[in-house]
Design a protein around this motif. Structure first.
Motif, PDB file in Angstrom:
ATOM      1  N   ASN A 256      19.721 -34.187  20.771  1.00 29.68           N
ATOM      2  CA  ASN A 256      20.637 -33.328  20.033  1.00 29.68           C
ATOM      3  C   ASN A 256      20.433 -33.577  18.538  1.00 29.68           C
ATOM      4  O   ASN A 256      21.195 -34.290  17.905  1.00 29.68           O
ATOM      5  N   MET A 257      19.332 -32.987  18.042  1.00 32.22           N
ATOM      6  CA  MET A 257      19.008 -33.196  16.640  1.00 32.22           C
ATOM      7  C   MET A 257      19.038 -31.855  15.922  1.00 32.22           C
ATOM      8  O   MET A 257      18.490 -30.854  16.404  1.00 32.22           O
ATOM      9  N   ALA A 258      19.701 -31.867  14.759  1.00 36.83           N
ATOM     10  CA  ALA A 258      19.727 -30.667  13.929  1.00 36.83           C
ATOM     11  C   ALA A 258      19.654 -31.092  12.475  1.00 36.83           C
ATOM     12  O   ALA A 258      20.136 -32.169  12.103  1.00 36.83           O
ATOM     13  N   PHE A 259      19.031 -30.214  11.658  1.00 40.01           N
ATOM     14  CA  PHE A 259      18.842 -30.522  10.247  1.00 40.01           C
ATOM     15  C   PHE A 259      19.568 -29.503   9.381  1.00 40.01           C
ATOM     16  O   PHE A 259      19.720 -28.329   9.744  1.00 40.01           O
ATOM     17  N   GLY A 260      19.964 -29.965   8.223  1.00 35.98           N
ATOM     18  CA  GLY A 260      20.536 -29.061   7.245  1.00 35.98           C
ATOM     19  C   GLY A 260      19.439 -28.469   6.358  1.00 35.98           C
ATOM     20  O   GLY A 260      18.244 -28.704   6.550  1.00 35.98           O
ATOM     21  N   SER A 261      19.851 -27.703   5.376  1.00 37.57           N
ATOM     22  CA  SER A 261      18.883 -27.066   4.480  1.00 37.57           C
ATOM     23  C   SER A 261      18.178 -28.124   3.641  1.00 37.57           C
ATOM     24  O   SER A 261      18.795 -29.065   3.141  1.00 37.57           O
ATOM     25  N   VAL A 262      16.884 -27.907   3.507  1.00 43.83           N
ATOM     26  CA  VAL A 262      16.092 -28.831   2.697  1.00 43.83           C
ATOM     27  C   VAL A 262      16.265 -28.434   1.235  1.00 43.83           C
ATOM     28  O   VAL A 262      15.965 -27.307   0.843  1.00 43.83           O
ATOM     29  N   THR A 263      16.762 -29.352   0.457  1.00 38.37           N
ATOM     30  CA  THR A 263      17.042 -29.017  -0.944  1.00 38.37           C
ATOM     31  C   THR A 263      16.059 -29.629  -1.910  1.00 38.37           C
ATOM     32  O   THR A 263      16.018 -29.253  -3.088  1.00 38.37           O
ATOM     33  N   ALA A 264      15.277 -30.587  -1.458  1.00 40.86           N
ATOM     34  CA  ALA A 264      14.357 -31.263  -2.368  1.00 40.86           C
ATOM     35  C   ALA A 264      12.997 -31.380  -1.709  1.00 40.86           C
ATOM     36  O   ALA A 264      12.875 -32.019  -0.663  1.00 40.86           O
ATOM     37  N   VAL A 265      11.969 -30.734  -2.313  1.00 40.00           N
ATOM     38  CA  VAL A 265      10.603 -30.835  -1.807  1.00 40.00           C
ATOM     39  C   VAL A 265       9.645 -30.539  -2.951  1.00 40.00           C
ATOM     40  O   VAL A 265       9.906 -29.687  -3.805  1.00 40.00           O
ATOM     41  N   THR A 266       8.597 -31.297  -3.013  1.00 43.25           N
ATOM     42  CA  THR A 266       7.481 -30.975  -3.912  1.00 43.25           C
ATOM     43  C   THR A 266       6.201 -31.039  -3.091  1.00 43.25           C
ATOM     44  O   THR A 266       6.070 -31.897  -2.204  1.00 43.25           O
ATOM     45  N   THR A 267       5.266 -30.146  -3.419  1.00 47.37           N
ATOM     46  CA  THR A 267       4.023 -30.081  -2.637  1.00 47.37           C
ATOM     47  C   THR A 267       2.922 -29.500  -3.510  1.00 47.37           C
ATOM     48  O   THR A 267       3.201 -28.848  -4.525  1.00 47.37           O
ATOM     49  N   ASN A 268       1.716 -29.759  -3.140  1.00 46.70           N
ATOM     50  CA  ASN A 268       0.589 -29.183  -3.871  1.00 46.70           C
ATOM     51  C   ASN A 268      -0.134 -28.105  -3.060  1.00 46.70           C
ATOM     52  O   ASN A 268      -1.193 -27.641  -3.450  1.00 46.70           O
ATOM     53  N   GLU A 269       0.461 -27.699  -1.916  1.00 43.98           N
ATOM     54  CA  GLU A 269      -0.175 -26.645  -1.117  1.00 43.98           C
ATOM     55  C   GLU A 269       0.824 -26.103  -0.105  1.00 43.98           C
ATOM     56  O   GLU A 269       1.696 -26.835   0.383  1.00 43.98           O
ATOM     57  N   SER A 270       0.693 -24.813   0.189  1.00 45.91           N
ATOM     58  CA  SER A 270       1.550 -24.210   1.213  1.00 45.91           C
ATOM     59  C   SER A 270       0.960 -24.501   2.595  1.00 45.91           C
ATOM     60  O   SER A 270      -0.268 -24.515   2.783  1.00 45.91           O
ATOM     61  N   GLY A 271       1.874 -24.709   3.563  1.00 46.25           N
ATOM     62  CA  GLY A 271       1.390 -24.998   4.898  1.00 46.25           C
ATOM     63  C   GLY A 271       2.512 -25.305   5.858  1.00 46.25           C
ATOM     64  O   GLY A 271       3.642 -24.803   5.704  1.00 46.25           O
ATOM     65  N   TYR A 272       2.193 -26.157   6.843  1.00 48.50           N
ATOM     66  CA  TYR A 272       3.140 -26.477   7.901  1.00 48.50           C
ATOM     67  C   TYR A 272       3.313 -27.991   7.974  1.00 48.50           C
ATOM     68  O   TYR A 272       2.343 -28.763   7.932  1.00 48.50           O
ATOM     69  N   PHE A 273       4.599 -28.382   8.115  1.00 46.30           N
ATOM     70  CA  PHE A 273       4.958 -29.794   8.171  1.00 46.30           C
ATOM     71  C   PHE A 273       5.470 -30.070   9.580  1.00 46.30           C
ATOM     72  O   PHE A 273       6.459 -29.472  10.035  1.00 46.30           O
ATOM     73  N   MET A 274       4.767 -30.957  10.277  1.00 46.62           N
ATOM     74  CA  MET A 274       5.098 -31.260  11.677  1.00 46.62           C
ATOM     75  C   MET A 274       5.724 -32.659  11.754  1.00 46.62           C
ATOM     76  O   MET A 274       5.220 -33.601  11.140  1.00 46.62           O
ATOM     77  N   ILE A 275       6.797 -32.739  12.526  1.00 46.31           N
ATOM     78  CA  ILE A 275       7.517 -34.008  12.693  1.00 46.31           C
ATOM     79  C   ILE A 275       7.610 -34.314  14.185  1.00 46.31           C
ATOM     80  O   ILE A 275       7.961 -33.442  14.993  1.00 46.31           O
ATOM     81  N   GLU A 276       7.316 -35.574  14.536  1.00 44.76           N
ATOM     82  CA  GLU A 276       7.448 -36.005  15.931  1.00 44.76           C
ATOM     83  C   GLU A 276       8.112 -37.396  15.955  1.00 44.76           C
ATOM     84  O   GLU A 276       7.616 -38.335  15.322  1.00 44.76           O
TER      85      GLU A 276
END
Length: 786
Positions: A256-276
């Protein structure tokens, strides 16, 4: 006569001298005649008969030269007969091959090999027709009969007899027929392969899509591609922020995992972030192990899995791998922090590239795009370099596309599998106000089909189920040769496994419009001649996955014939879906100078006879006809031409027959006209045995060609027989004229010998008497002495 005895004048001597001179002249004449053999040596010998003799001699020389001319004419004709004999032999061989090809036991491979010999025979017939000559004069290419010039490619002429010099206005009044249309069988995707096409271009300049790999098909919803200037929804001109957005998750029972809105992120490329998550926890907010990985949406490159631990109800940290730098902070929702080992989550990451909201990147060929599917939005990819999406039009007359590959990642919420895929978007070239390309904003839809479904235009031939046999052997493991016949020509294209269906469309279109000259000359029509149906549409496009093939010529001249290996032909499954019909044309030829109509003919044949004497007109079926694409029916239709230059043409004819001088007087000649014996003139330019029906038709075409050649050979034989008779007649005339002239001019040796003997005796007697006469004055002197 009595004379005194005198000494001053010797009259007796003078009388003897005159007689001696006369006899000497006769003797000299006889000797001259006997030594020359001629009774008349000069005009003073016999002026009237000398004139008659000279006239006869000129006539005799004329007879001899005429006989030589006739013999040269026979050699000329025998050269043509030898060439015509070889053409006849080759036609007999072609007929034999056509009968063989008409047998149903032969495969397309067999007919392909047979056709190779037929093609070589046709080429040799054309070579013989063009190169056979006598004393540099061409014999059987039509030049020995006449020459023509029309100043247009809409009509040509075959000179088949004696013609007269003239300029003719040719008028056409045409009731158009229709062209032949063929269709392939349905091309379907192999299992495990995907096909994609642009469902709706919208207002964008996305014109094609290709290379879909490992993405979902669209049976349950289309992909949408939004193209615009970059924005995060903030104020125009403000610095655009990078962002991270939750896509979906895979959670095991009890999680039962849920996340709120991500308010802070910096990146040098657009793409996909996978979490396991890598451990079970009922209080992940306090700390639970997990690992993360980044995959670029711009180039598909991947970082490594790196391990982290949650802290203070957040997933946060700095991800640095393979050049990717991403700082993230993802808050957990309170009371929703139970996880199991193997729970997975997927986020999209947008890199702002340092641009401001609503920067006009599209004006220079850049922009931002985002792919969404079934409500799930991927990352926004910003293209901030000029021409990175859209190139300027290079003005080469060819529609070019700039291919931009977008990479995707999906998470299967049922199996927990991350799937990395890709798709390539083609942005049509476009020039804006600046030198760079100009990208057009809007939303396009993309459709993706899976194996077993109809292919799309960007599907590669190696990805089609049609080209793989039941044993899994791929047809395009080797390059395939496809030969195309039409309009008295043929050409060959080569197909490879990496060719897309659109590549095949382009290759056949080029072959038909350029190599075979069977296009309309109108781009909007010619680009529709070969088409591929991605979706159900009107006209012949009702069946998705089929290719439609046609030319812009009506009637038999516009029919296309294809031949390749049996497996290739079986896979193509060509079928005629519309039979051709001939134009009904009224053709009038009028003398340009006098205005007199030389002939008028109503016919459905493209080869028109009896409008100009000695000339067959070969009419391009596009003459007097305009082709156009009927958007309502989806077909190419034909209508009488409204263009004057397509209705009234000119033809200039020059009499170039060979004249053999066979007599001694003006006008005593034999006019020899030999028709052209090339494949076009014989009507076998399109002859092929690609199918049984083609072979049956070829038998008739070759029989007609043989009839023309046999008729020409008979004509040559008649000419030769006439010349032989002419030679015999000339020989008889020469013999009798020579005999008559001989009687006038030649010496009768026996008679002239007698005359010479008489003159000799008389001359000798004259000399003897002259000697005695010279003694008479001496007698008078003797009296004085006494």
């Amino acid at each position: 006569m009595s004379t005194g005895m005198i000494t001053n004048s010797n009259l007796f001597s003078l009388s003897s001298l005159v007689a001696a001179g006369r006899n000497q002249s006769d003797l000299s004449q006889s000797i001259n005649r006997l030594s020359s053999g001629l009774r008349i040596n000069t005009f003073m010998d016999d002026p009237s008969r000398m004139a008659i003799s000279e006239k006869m001699r000129g006539f005799i020389l004329g007879l001899q030269t005429s006989s030589q001319n006739a013999q040269d004419g026979i050699s000329y004709l025998q050269t043509a007969e030898g060439a015509a004999n070889e053409v006849s032999n080759m036609l007999q061989r072609m007929r034999e091959l056509a009968v063989e090809g008409a047998n149903g036991v032969y495969s397309a491979n067999d007919r392909l090999e047979i056709q190779k010999e037929i093609d070589q025979l046709k080429e040799e017939i054309d070579r013989i027709s063009e190169t056979t000559q006598f004393n540099t004069k061409k014999l059987i290419n039509g030049e020995s009969s006449g020459a023509w010039n029309s100043g247009t490619d809409k009509i040509s002429a075959v000179i088949n007899g004696t013609v007269a010099d003239g300029n003719y206005d040719i008028n056409f009044n045409v009731k158009p027929g229709q062209n032949q249309v063929q269709s392939t069988q349905i091309f379907t995707l192999r299992e495990g392969k995907l096909g994609a096409y642009v469902g709706s271009q919208g207002t964008t300049n996305i014109g094609q899509v290709s290379n879909p790999d490992n993405i979902q098909d669209t049976e349950e919803g289309s992909y949408s591609v939004t193209v615009q200037n970059p924005t995060d929804g903030g104020a125009a001109g403000a610095q655009m922020s990078s962002s991270m957005t939750f896509i979906n998750s895979y959670q095991k029972n009890g999680s039962n995992m849920a996340f709120g809105s991500v308010t802070a992120v910096t990146t040098n490329e657009s793409g996909y972030f996978m979490i396991e998550f890598t451990e079970n926890s009922t209080n992940a907010a306090a700390g639970a192990g997990y690992r993360v990985k980044f995959i670029s949406a711009e180039n598909g490159e991947e970082g490594q899995w790196l391990d982290f631990t949650s802290v203070n109800g957040k997933l946060q940290g700095s991800y640095n791998s393979n050049g990717f730098n991403l700082n993230f902070e993802i808050p957990m929702l309170a009371g929703a922090d139970t996880v199991n080992d193997g729970d997975k989550f997927l986020f999209s990451v947008t890199d702002s590239k340092g641009v401001a909201n609503d920067d006009n990147l599209m004006a220079n060929g850049g922009g931002a795009l985002q792919i969404s599917h079934n409500g799930v939005q991927g990352p926004v990819i910003v293209y901030n370099q000029p021409d990175s999406l859209t190139k300027p039009d290079d003005k080469d007359g060819i529609v070019d596309y700039n291919n931009v590959t977008v990479h995707t990642v999906t998470l299967d919420s049922k199996t927990g599998t991350f799937n990395a895929g890709e798709i390539t978007l083609g942005f049509k070239e476009n020039t804006g106000a600046a030198a760079n390309g100009q990208t057009l904003s809007g939303t396009a839809t993309i459709e993706v089909r899976k194996g077993g479904k109809a292919a799309t235009s960007t599907t590669k031939l190696s990805e089609l189920a049609n080209f793989v046999d039941e044993n899994g052997v791929e047809l395009f493991a080797v390059t395939q040769e496809l030969k195309i016949y039409g309009n008295n020509k043929n050409t060959t294209i080569y197909l490879e496994g990496d060719d897309t269906i659109q590549d095949v469309v382009d290759k056949i279109t080029k072959a038909i419009t350029q190599d075979l000259d069977m296009g309309s000359g109108l781009t909007e029509v010619d680009k529709k001649l070969i088409s591929f149906n991605q979706t159900e549409s009107t006209g012949f496009g009702v069946v998705p996955g089929t290719m439609i093939l046609q030319s812009a010529l009506t009637g038999k001249d516009g029919e296309l014939s294809f031949i390749g290996s049996q497996k290739l032909m079986d896979a193509l499954g060509l079928e005629v879906v519309q039979e051709s019909s001939q134009n009904i044309q009224t053709i009038t030829a009028k003398d340009n100078l006098t205005g007199v109509i030389s002939g008028e003919r109503v016919t459905s044949n493209s080869r028109v006879t009896d409008v100009i004497h000695g000339v067959d007109l070969i009419v391009d079926t596009r003459t007097g006809v305009d082709a156009y694409y009927n958007t309502g029916t989806g077909k190419i239709d034909f209508k009488p031409s409204s263009r004057l230059e397509n209705q009234n043409l000119n033809l200039h004819i020059v009499d170039a027959r060979t004249e053999i001088q066979i007599g001694t007087e003006k006008g005593e000649k034999l006019d020899v006209s030999l028709p052209a014996l090339n494949t076009a003139a014989l009507g076998i330019g399109n002859t092929n045995i690609n199918t049984q029906d083609d072979a049956q038709r070829a038998i008739t075409e070759i029989d007609n060609a043989l009839t023309k050649v046999v008729s020409t050979r008979a004509k040559i034989g008649a000419y030769i027989n006439r010349l032989n008779s002419t030679i015999n007649t000339l020989a008889t005339a020469e013999e009798n004229t020579t005999s008559s002239e001989s009687r006038i001019r030649d010496t009768d040796i026996a008679r002239e010998t007698t005359a010479m003997t008489t003159a000799q005796v008389a001359y000798q007697a004259n000399i003897a008497i002259l000697a005695q006469a010279n003694q008479i004055p001496a007698i008078a002197l003797s009296l004085l002495q006494a």
